[in-house]
Design a protein around this motif. Structure first.
Motif, PDB file in Angstrom:
ATOM      1  N   LEU A 333     -16.743  -2.499  70.053  1.00 63.33           N
ATOM      2  CA  LEU A 333     -15.345  -1.740  70.138  1.00 63.33           C
ATOM      3  C   LEU A 333     -15.006  -1.924  71.489  1.00 63.33           C
ATOM      4  CD1 LEU A 333     -12.921  -0.783  68.498  1.00 63.33           C
ATOM      5  CD2 LEU A 333     -14.118   1.557  68.858  1.00 63.33           C
ATOM      6  N   PHE A 334     -15.780  -1.506  72.371  1.00 62.90           N
ATOM      7  CA  PHE A 334     -15.462  -1.555  73.710  1.00 62.90           C
ATOM      8  C   PHE A 334     -14.913  -2.526  74.217  1.00 62.90           C
ATOM      9  CE2 PHE A 334     -16.886  -1.842  78.331  1.00 62.90           C
ATOM     10  CZ  PHE A 334     -16.208  -0.831  78.793  1.00 62.90           C
ATOM     11  N   ALA A 335     -15.679  -3.911  73.731  1.00 64.78           N
ATOM     12  CA  ALA A 335     -15.129  -5.075  74.442  1.00 64.78           C
ATOM     13  C   ALA A 335     -13.834  -5.601  73.583  1.00 64.78           C
ATOM     14  CB  ALA A 335     -16.292  -6.153  74.118  1.00 64.78           C
ATOM     15  N   ILE A 336     -13.949  -5.619  72.289  1.00 64.18           N
ATOM     16  CA  ILE A 336     -12.709  -6.207  71.614  1.00 64.18           C
ATOM     17  C   ILE A 336     -11.428  -5.626  71.856  1.00 64.18           C
ATOM     18  CG2 ILE A 336     -14.139  -7.379  70.116  1.00 64.18           C
ATOM     19  CD1 ILE A 336     -13.423  -5.326  68.019  1.00 64.18           C
ATOM     20  N   SER A 337     -11.350  -4.435  72.297  1.00 63.78           N
ATOM     21  CA  SER A 337     -10.143  -3.482  72.387  1.00 63.78           C
ATOM     22  C   SER A 337      -9.508  -4.060  73.891  1.00 63.78           C
ATOM     23  CB  SER A 337     -10.638  -2.084  72.756  1.00 63.78           C
ATOM     24  OG  SER A 337     -11.593  -1.837  73.713  1.00 63.78           O
ATOM     25  N   ARG A 338     -10.314  -4.667  74.581  1.00 60.19           N
ATOM     26  CA  ARG A 338      -9.893  -5.368  75.841  1.00 60.19           C
ATOM     27  C   ARG A 338      -9.084  -6.525  75.651  1.00 60.19           C
ATOM     28  NH1 ARG A 338     -12.268  -0.448  76.269  1.00 60.19           N
ATOM     29  NH2 ARG A 338     -12.534   0.060  78.499  1.00 60.19           N
ATOM     30  N   MET A 339      -9.472  -7.193  74.207  1.00 62.52           N
ATOM     31  CA  MET A 339      -8.702  -8.453  74.049  1.00 62.52           C
ATOM     32  C   MET A 339      -7.403  -8.180  73.653  1.00 62.52           C
ATOM     33  SD  MET A 339      -9.800 -11.450  71.022  1.00 62.52           S
ATOM     34  CE  MET A 339      -9.634 -10.068  69.698  1.00 62.52           C
ATOM     35  N   PHE A 340      -7.322  -6.891  72.665  1.00 65.65           N
ATOM     36  CA  PHE A 340      -5.977  -6.786  72.225  1.00 65.65           C
ATOM     37  C   PHE A 340      -4.917  -6.052  73.568  1.00 65.65           C
ATOM     38  CE2 PHE A 340      -8.131  -5.507  68.187  1.00 65.65           C
ATOM     39  CZ  PHE A 340      -8.384  -6.781  67.542  1.00 65.65           C
ATOM     40  N   TYR A 341      -5.602  -5.401  74.238  1.00 68.96           N
ATOM     41  CA  TYR A 341      -5.037  -5.064  75.697  1.00 68.96           C
ATOM     42  C   TYR A 341      -4.319  -6.121  76.488  1.00 68.96           C
ATOM     43  CZ  TYR A 341      -4.633  -3.180  80.400  1.00 68.96           C
ATOM     44  OH  TYR A 341      -4.265  -2.801  81.755  1.00 68.96           O
ATOM     45  N   VAL A 342      -5.519  -7.117  76.553  1.00 66.93           N
ATOM     46  CA  VAL A 342      -4.712  -8.365  77.339  1.00 66.93           C
ATOM     47  C   VAL A 342      -3.760  -9.029  76.518  1.00 66.93           C
ATOM     48  CG1 VAL A 342      -5.579 -10.686  78.199  1.00 66.93           C
ATOM     49  CG2 VAL A 342      -6.875  -8.531  78.663  1.00 66.93           C
ATOM     50  N   ALA A 343      -3.972  -9.126  75.270  1.00 63.58           N
ATOM     51  CA  ALA A 343      -3.055 -10.070  74.368  1.00 63.58           C
ATOM     52  C   ALA A 343      -1.619  -9.369  74.490  1.00 63.58           C
ATOM     53  CB  ALA A 343      -3.324 -10.024  73.047  1.00 63.58           C
ATOM     54  N   SER A 344      -1.703  -7.872  74.122  1.00 60.38           N
ATOM     55  CA  SER A 344      -0.288  -7.178  74.482  1.00 60.38           C
ATOM     56  C   SER A 344       0.402  -7.417  76.020  1.00 60.38           C
ATOM     57  CB  SER A 344      -0.407  -5.713  74.365  1.00 60.38           C
ATOM     58  OG  SER A 344       0.758  -5.105  74.628  1.00 60.38           O
ATOM     59  N   ARG A 345      -0.363  -7.557  76.998  1.00 58.76           N
ATOM     60  CA  ARG A 345       0.087  -7.615  78.288  1.00 58.76           C
ATOM     61  C   ARG A 345       0.533  -8.996  78.468  1.00 58.76           C
ATOM     62  NH1 ARG A 345      -4.797  -7.078  82.952  1.00 58.76           N
ATOM     63  NH2 ARG A 345      -4.954  -9.225  81.864  1.00 58.76           N
ATOM     64  N   GLU A 346       0.146  -9.979  77.738  1.00 61.61           N
ATOM     65  CA  GLU A 346       0.769 -11.386  77.668  1.00 61.61           C
ATOM     66  C   GLU A 346       1.654 -11.216  76.779  1.00 61.61           C
ATOM     67  OE1 GLU A 346      -0.461 -13.895  79.478  1.00 61.61           O
ATOM     68  OE2 GLU A 346      -1.962 -12.846  80.366  1.00 61.61           O
ATOM     69  N   GLY A 347       2.330 -10.403  76.088  1.00 58.69           N
ATOM     70  CA  GLY A 347       3.536 -10.355  75.380  1.00 58.69           C
ATOM     71  C   GLY A 347       3.165 -10.875  74.063  1.00 58.69           C
ATOM     72  N   GLN A 348       2.049 -10.930  73.468  1.00 64.18           N
ATOM     73  CA  GLN A 348       1.763 -11.491  71.825  1.00 64.18           C
ATOM     74  C   GLN A 348       1.493 -10.168  71.171  1.00 64.18           C
ATOM     75  OE1 GLN A 348      -0.902 -14.619  72.060  1.00 64.18           O
ATOM     76  NE2 GLN A 348       0.875 -16.191  72.601  1.00 64.18           N
ATOM     77  N   LEU A 349       1.462  -9.143  71.502  1.00 64.44           N
ATOM     78  CA  LEU A 349       1.162  -7.957  70.655  1.00 64.44           C
ATOM     79  C   LEU A 349       2.077  -6.735  71.129  1.00 64.44           C
ATOM     80  CD1 LEU A 349      -2.574  -7.551  70.141  1.00 64.44           C
ATOM     81  CD2 LEU A 349      -0.950  -8.622  68.478  1.00 64.44           C
ATOM     82  N   PRO A 350       2.234  -5.701  70.325  1.00 62.93           N
ATOM     83  CA  PRO A 350       3.206  -4.742  70.623  1.00 62.93           C
ATOM     84  C   PRO A 350       3.002  -4.070  72.255  1.00 62.93           C
ATOM     85  CG  PRO A 350       2.736  -4.372  68.547  1.00 62.93           C
ATOM     86  CD  PRO A 350       1.980  -5.440  68.999  1.00 62.93           C
ATOM     87  N   GLU A 351       3.704  -3.847  72.854  1.00 63.28           N
ATOM     88  CA  GLU A 351       3.817  -3.356  74.352  1.00 63.28           C
ATOM     89  C   GLU A 351       2.860  -2.177  74.437  1.00 63.28           C
ATOM     90  OE1 GLU A 351       6.821  -1.617  77.579  1.00 63.28           O
ATOM     91  OE2 GLU A 351       7.629  -2.406  75.920  1.00 63.28           O
ATOM     92  N   VAL A 352       2.855  -1.086  73.435  1.00 62.81           N
ATOM     93  CA  VAL A 352       2.151  -0.209  73.591  1.00 62.81           C
ATOM     94  C   VAL A 352       0.659  -0.252  73.471  1.00 62.81           C
ATOM     95  CG1 VAL A 352       1.777   0.462  70.665  1.00 62.81           C
ATOM     96  CG2 VAL A 352       2.007   2.344  72.625  1.00 62.81           C
TER      97      VAL A 352
END
Length: 497
Positions: A333-352
């Motif tokens: 969980l520690f690792a994969i949460s960062r993937m969602f964080y980066v994807a949001s930063r790239e504009g491919q997931l909700p901004e929050v």
């Protein structure tokens, strides 16, 4: 430039506590305000503990049964274990190069994005979010739930509802821990890593002692040709690769690793050597004490091993195994949460999802996003169906990511590469991944078909949610309202750069 926060106005016109974006440059005591960002806090020891602690989870205690069943003999199952270890090492070395030349968090997603663009990366992200990651967490959590209840219900069978309840509690605890503190998450990961290495030692030492005393009857006719199942070998490899899965998780937090050019490849290489030795010795110990028939009949291989060898002390083994699974969930969980964080930063997931908690400095929304999906998938299928279904899609996209390494060798030859592997290593690894996927069409067409169908849903999802910019006004209004509300409720702001 980071996106500005949107804060709700106070009825009296004064700024509310949710107006996180406008902070004073100094704290009340005159000291500079600490930046709201993810800090570089992962050391070499923490990196090693993260990889080992995530790899040694449920796999080594569940997968021996699946590997033996699908390979057909003791000798062939050991060959599969060793081959999976070498293949995982090839993949780990490839990711060491990717992680040192692309110094961004996000793992598979980031590397596919850099090599093949946003469309392919989104398909990977889509499948990760709706299937691979929830299924992975569910498989590990189910093992945790079963093993933690084993001492309480011995010798009776554990009710399914009790397993699901214990599983849900375990997932909730991991989510809470990762939401509270990055430092404590890393410290607890070190503790669980040493605990699971102790559990491994409890299995290896007495098993090898008996082997050296001449207990070799279970190794007779180890390579009996008549029992080998060639059609089942892809599924045996899936089980073995699942047991080794986790060597790539440090790449998900590259931006939080201290001195990643040296720490990342060193942590990966040290961890993989330790894991390969441990896994090979554990399986030799299993076969020294248990026959193939006994292993296949067991629902909890490590517990059956301890009962035969240690008597009453065997009650401690399920506790160690449960701790091992908890550590694996924590690192995952520690690792994969960062993937969602980066994807949001790239504009491919909700901004929050790319926002950080103002005090705890954790990516709270990215941590919590998996919680409802994982609980839902707990009630779909049995643990082996989930394992095989997840393995197919996971290794398909990891093969694509490593193929991207080869592709970028030619398209971006001037990219700095502090750590560079011979080209045959990523070539062999990616080819093997695709070959296993091809064979799975014959061995397990239903799960493979489901996997392909889920992957293909990412294509229309990309055009609907990402590519199509002229979204309806009501959709934009709803999205902005949700982002604003979640930002206020969760007390999160965009990371400062």
């Amino acid at each position: 430039m980071p996106r500005r926060t949107v804060s709700a106005p106070h009825p009296n016109g004064d700024p509310t506590p949710s107006n996180f974006g406008e902070k004073d440059p100094l704290k009340s005591n005159g000291a500079p305000e600490e930046k709201v960002e993810l800090h570089q806090e992962v050391t070499l020891l923490q990196g090693i503990s993260m990889i080992i602690g995530t790899i040694i989870g449920a796999g080594i205690f569940i997968s021996p049964k699946g590997i033996l069943k699908n390979s057909g003999s003791v000798g062939m199952s050991l060959v599969v274990w060793i081959a999976c270890g070498i293949l995982s090492l090839f993949g780990a070395l490839s990711y060491a190069e990717l992680g040192t030349c692309i110094k961004k968090s996000g793992g598979h997603y980031t590397y596919i994005l850099e090599a093949f663009g946003p469309q392919v990366a989104f398909v990977r992200l889509w499948v990760d979010m709706i299937a691979i990651r929830p299924a992975g967490m569910a498989v590990i959590a189910l093992a945790f739930g079963r093993y933690i209840l084993e001492p309480i219900f011995m010798p009776c069978e554990i009710p399914d509802i009790a397993v699901k309840l214990a599983t849900s509690i375990g997932i909730t605890m991991v989510m809470y821990l990762n939401s509270m503190s990055v430092k404590w998450t890393a410290r607890i990961q070190i503790f669980f890593t040493f605990s699971k290495l102790l559990a491994i030692a409890i299995i290896i030492v007495p098993g090898l002692y008996l082997l050296f005393k001449g207990e070799t009857k279970n190794f007779e006719n180890a390579f009996e040709v008549n029992t080998i199942h060639l059609s089942g070998l892809p599924l045996a490899f899936y089980s073995g690769m699942y047991a080794y899965a986790g060597w790539f998780y440090l790449n998900f937090v590259t931006e939080e690793v201290k001195n990643p050019e040296k720490t990342l490849p060193l942590a990966i290489c040290i961890s993989m050597v330790i894991i390969m030795i441990c896994y090979t010795m554990v399986n030799v110990a299993y076969y020294t004490v248990m026959s193939a028939e006994e292993l296949l009949a067991s629902d909890a291989v490590a517990v059956t091993f301890a009962e035969k060898l240690m008597g009453n002390f065997s009650i401690a083994v399920p506790v160690f195994v449960a701790m091992s699974c908890f550590g694996s969930m924590n690192g995952c969980l520690f690792a994969i949460s960062r993937m969602f964080y980066v994807a949001s930063r790239e504009g491919q997931l909700p901004e929050v999802l790319s926002m950080i908690h103002i005090r705890r400095h954790t990516p709270l929304p990215a941590v919590l996003i998996l919680y409802p999906i994982t609980l839902l998938i707990l009630f779909l299928g049995d643990i082996y169906s989930l394992l095989n279904f997840m393995s197919f899609m996971r290794w398909l996209f990891i093969g694509v990511a490593v193929l991207g390494l080869i592709y970028m060798r030619y398209t971006r030859p001037d990219m700095p590469r502090p750590f560079k592997v011979p080209i045959f290593i990523p070539a062999v690894f990616s080819f093997t991944c695709f070959f296993m996927v091809f064979l799975s069409l014959y061995s397990d067409p239903i799960n493979t078909g489901i996997g392909f169908a889920i992957s293909l849903t990412g294509i229309p999802a990309y055009f609907i949610f990402i590519h199509f910019e002229r979204k309806p006004k009501w959709f934009r209004k709803f999205s902005d309202s949700m982002n604003r509300s979640l930002q206020i409720i969760l007390e999160v702001v965009p990371a400062e750069h």
